[in-house]
Design a protein around this motif. Structure first.
Motif, PDB file in Angstrom:
ATOM      1  N   ARG A   1      33.804  32.268  36.558  1.00  0.00           N
ATOM      2  CA  ARG A   1      34.782  32.806  37.285  1.00  0.00           C
ATOM      3  C   ARG A   1      35.174  34.070  37.105  1.00  0.00           C
ATOM      4  O   ARG A   1      35.439  35.190  37.913  1.00  0.00           O
ATOM      5  N   VAL A   2      35.415  34.455  35.712  1.00  0.00           N
ATOM      6  CA  VAL A   2      35.946  35.572  35.421  1.00  0.00           C
ATOM      7  C   VAL A   2      35.212  36.748  35.487  1.00  0.00           C
ATOM      8  O   VAL A   2      35.642  37.885  36.203  1.00  0.00           O
ATOM      9  N   PRO A   3      33.875  36.984  35.102  1.00  0.00           N
ATOM     10  CA  PRO A   3      33.084  37.971  35.518  1.00  0.00           C
ATOM     11  C   PRO A   3      32.939  38.099  36.986  1.00  0.00           C
ATOM     12  O   PRO A   3      32.817  39.303  37.704  1.00  0.00           O
ATOM     13  N   ALA A   4      32.897  37.044  37.641  1.00  0.00           N
ATOM     14  CA  ALA A   4      32.455  37.159  39.080  1.00  0.00           C
ATOM     15  C   ALA A   4      33.790  37.829  39.778  1.00  0.00           C
ATOM     16  O   ALA A   4      33.577  38.672  40.612  1.00  0.00           O
ATOM     17  N   LEU A   5      34.992  37.444  39.319  1.00  0.00           N
ATOM     18  CA  LEU A   5      36.153  37.991  39.711  1.00  0.00           C
ATOM     19  C   LEU A   5      36.434  39.645  39.454  1.00  0.00           C
ATOM     20  O   LEU A   5      36.857  40.307  40.432  1.00  0.00           O
TER      21      LEU A   5
END
Length: 200
Positions: free
Chosen positions: A52-56
């Protein structure tokens, strides 16, 4: 005005050419999204590869690539139809990035960012459309196609002056999703949560 528009078109393309997915993947030591997963350098593929973090972060950066040049052009009093060309230039930068071998993504988030200056009401309608379709079907590409297809209608209801520029942008995104449309019709399209050998 013409020279200013040409300048902003160039700025928008160069801005769009910054491949957020590739840069963020390097920071998080993830596989190159152009060669891993679905091989599409976008937020959905980065989510599959790194969570989630890199995608966000990719999503936010891709949105800003559309918002900043279009919003800046708006404050320079460039007329709506020409704003559409600037928005398309930002998306073409994402699709064919100058700095990354002209191998880019689908430009959905960048197109959304380019529409964002029109108003939060339009943004809300687009987000709700995408979320509903993805929640029901699991297909991110279908959510994007439905949202961009409805974008001109939503714009006409919110700020009719920008309907044609938004329609221009929507057509570009739909054309970019031609392979997804074929896979959706054949039932072979990958869902958001799919892993392994996937296409996007």
């Amino acid at each position: 005005m013409i020279s200013l528009t040409i300048l902003m078109v160039a700025v928008a393309y160069l801005f769009g050419s910054l491949s957020s997915a590739v840069l963020i993947s390097r920071v998080f030591l993830l596989p190159d999204p152009r060669t891993a997963g679905s091989k599409n350098p976008g937020a959905t593929n980065v989510y599959r590869l790194g969570g989630r973090v890199p995608a966000l972060l990719v999503l936010v950066m891709d949105i800003l690539k559309g918002t900043i040049p279009v919003y800046g052009s708006y404050f320079l009093n460039i007329e709506p139809l020409l704003l559409g060309l600037i928005a398309i230039a930002a998306c073409l930068g994402h699709i064919f990035p100058l700095y990354f071998g002209f191998k880019g993504g689908k430009a959905v988030a960048t197109a959304f960012g380019a529409m964002l200056p029109i108003g939060l009401d339009l943004a809300g309608l687009l987000i709700v459309s995408w979320v509903l379709v993805v929640f029901i079907t699991g297909y991110s590409s279908l959510g994007a196609l439905v949202a961009v297809s409805l974008a001109p209608l939503f714009t006409w209801l919110v700020k009719p002056l920008y309907t044609i520029p938004v329609a221009m942008l929507s057509i570009l995104i739909i054309i970019r999703h031609k392979d997804n449309i074929v896979r959706l019709l054949s039932g072979s399209e990958s869902k958001v949560w799919d892993k392994g050998s996937i296409k996007e």
